[in-house]
Design a protein around this motif. Structure first.
Motif, mmCIF file in Angstrom:
data_model
loop_
_atom_site.group_PDB
_atom_site.id
_atom_site.type_symbol
_atom_site.label_atom_id
_atom_site.label_comp_id
_atom_site.label_asym_id
_atom_site.label_seq_id
_atom_site.Cartn_x
_atom_site.Cartn_y
_atom_site.Cartn_z
ATOM 1 N N ARG A 269 -3.666 6.001 -4.636
ATOM 2 C CA ARG A 269 -4.668 5.313 -5.468
ATOM 3 C C ARG A 269 -5.129 4.023 -4.803
ATOM 4 N NH1 ARG A 269 -1.332 7.102 -9.673
ATOM 5 N NH2 ARG A 269 -0.330 5.071 -9.870
ATOM 6 N N VAL A 270 -4.200 3.293 -4.200
ATOM 7 C CA VAL A 270 -4.555 2.055 -3.508
ATOM 8 C C VAL A 270 -5.455 2.366 -2.310
ATOM 9 C CG1 VAL A 270 -3.651 0.112 -2.167
ATOM 10 C CG2 VAL A 270 -2.507 0.803 -4.281
ATOM 11 N N SER B 150 1.961 8.601 -5.038
ATOM 12 C CA SER B 150 0.712 8.692 -5.798
ATOM 13 C C SER B 150 0.098 7.310 -6.002
ATOM 14 C CB SER B 150 0.924 9.396 -7.137
ATOM 15 O OG SER B 150 1.806 8.670 -7.964
ATOM 16 N N GLU B 151 0.943 6.288 -6.177
ATOM 17 C CA GLU B 151 0.438 4.911 -6.289
ATOM 18 C C GLU B 151 -0.223 4.478 -4.986
ATOM 19 O OE1 GLU B 151 3.260 1.993 -7.711
ATOM 20 O OE2 GLU B 151 4.142 3.486 -9.058
ATOM 21 N N PRO C 65 4.318 0.980 -2.152
ATOM 22 C CA PRO C 65 4.758 2.155 -2.920
ATOM 23 C C PRO C 65 5.171 3.332 -2.027
ATOM 24 C CG PRO C 65 2.407 1.746 -3.273
ATOM 25 C CD PRO C 65 2.958 0.601 -2.485
ATOM 26 N N ARG D 76 6.821 6.163 -3.978
ATOM 27 C CA ARG D 76 5.847 6.342 -5.060
ATOM 28 C C ARG D 76 4.490 6.647 -4.426
ATOM 29 N NH1 ARG D 76 8.329 1.296 -7.724
ATOM 30 N NH2 ARG D 76 6.394 0.284 -7.151
ATOM 31 N N CYS E 68 -1.296 11.916 0.744
ATOM 32 C CA CYS E 68 -2.517 11.893 -0.054
ATOM 33 C C CYS E 68 -3.337 13.148 0.248
ATOM 34 C CB CYS E 68 -3.360 10.657 0.286
ATOM 35 S SG CYS E 68 -2.522 9.087 0.008
ATOM 36 N N GLY F 201 -0.760 -0.733 -0.292
ATOM 37 C CA GLY F 201 -0.439 0.694 -0.294
ATOM 38 C C GLY F 201 0.833 1.034 0.454
#
Length: 127
Positions: free
Chosen positions: A97-98, A93-94, A86, A91, A126, A83
């Motif tokens: 997600r992680v 949003s990536e 990114p 990045r 996030c 995490g």
């Protein structure tokens, strides 16, 4: 031994000799592809790329460590550091997600990783 090979790579990483650590840990993980220390080797190898300001290279190593050995002692750590890449590459949003997957898959992650997660999620913005 695998532990000695990991420790040699760790000493290089501690000395901030990241390129040498990357090579040593790669060689060690290739020589000892299974077992307890392989998870440690791959995780630290990925971290060495992050610390060497190569966040585009680290994800492949960290993701493979997590996916190839999800029960490995440093699989959750690898997901956390995955995490970080990114986030550094803008990045977020990536990264989120992680981090969501980390929390879902490893609700009992090591305390050291758990303590880093709130700041990492904040850095990636996030929700």
């Amino acid at each position: 031994s695998p532990e000695d090979a990991y420790n040699a790579g760790c000493r290089l990483w501690d000395a901030r000799r990241y390129e040498q650590a990357q090579a040593a840990l790669e060689a060690a993980a290739t020589r000892y592809p299974t077992g307890r220390w392989t998870s440690w080797m791959r995780n630290l190898q990925g971290r060495a790329y992050l610390h060497d300001n190569k966040p585009a290279t680290a994800p492949g190593i960290l993701l493979a460590n997590y996916q190839d050995n999800p029960e490995g002692e440093r699989a959750a750590d690898s997901l956390y550091y995955l995490g970080q890449a990114p986030t550094r590459l803008d990045r977020p949003s990536e990264a989120c997600r992680v981090y969501d997957e980390l929390a879902r898959v490893y609700p009992n992650m090591r305390a050291a990783v758990r303590s880093l997660l709130p700041r990492a999620r904040a850095d990636a913005r996030c929700e």
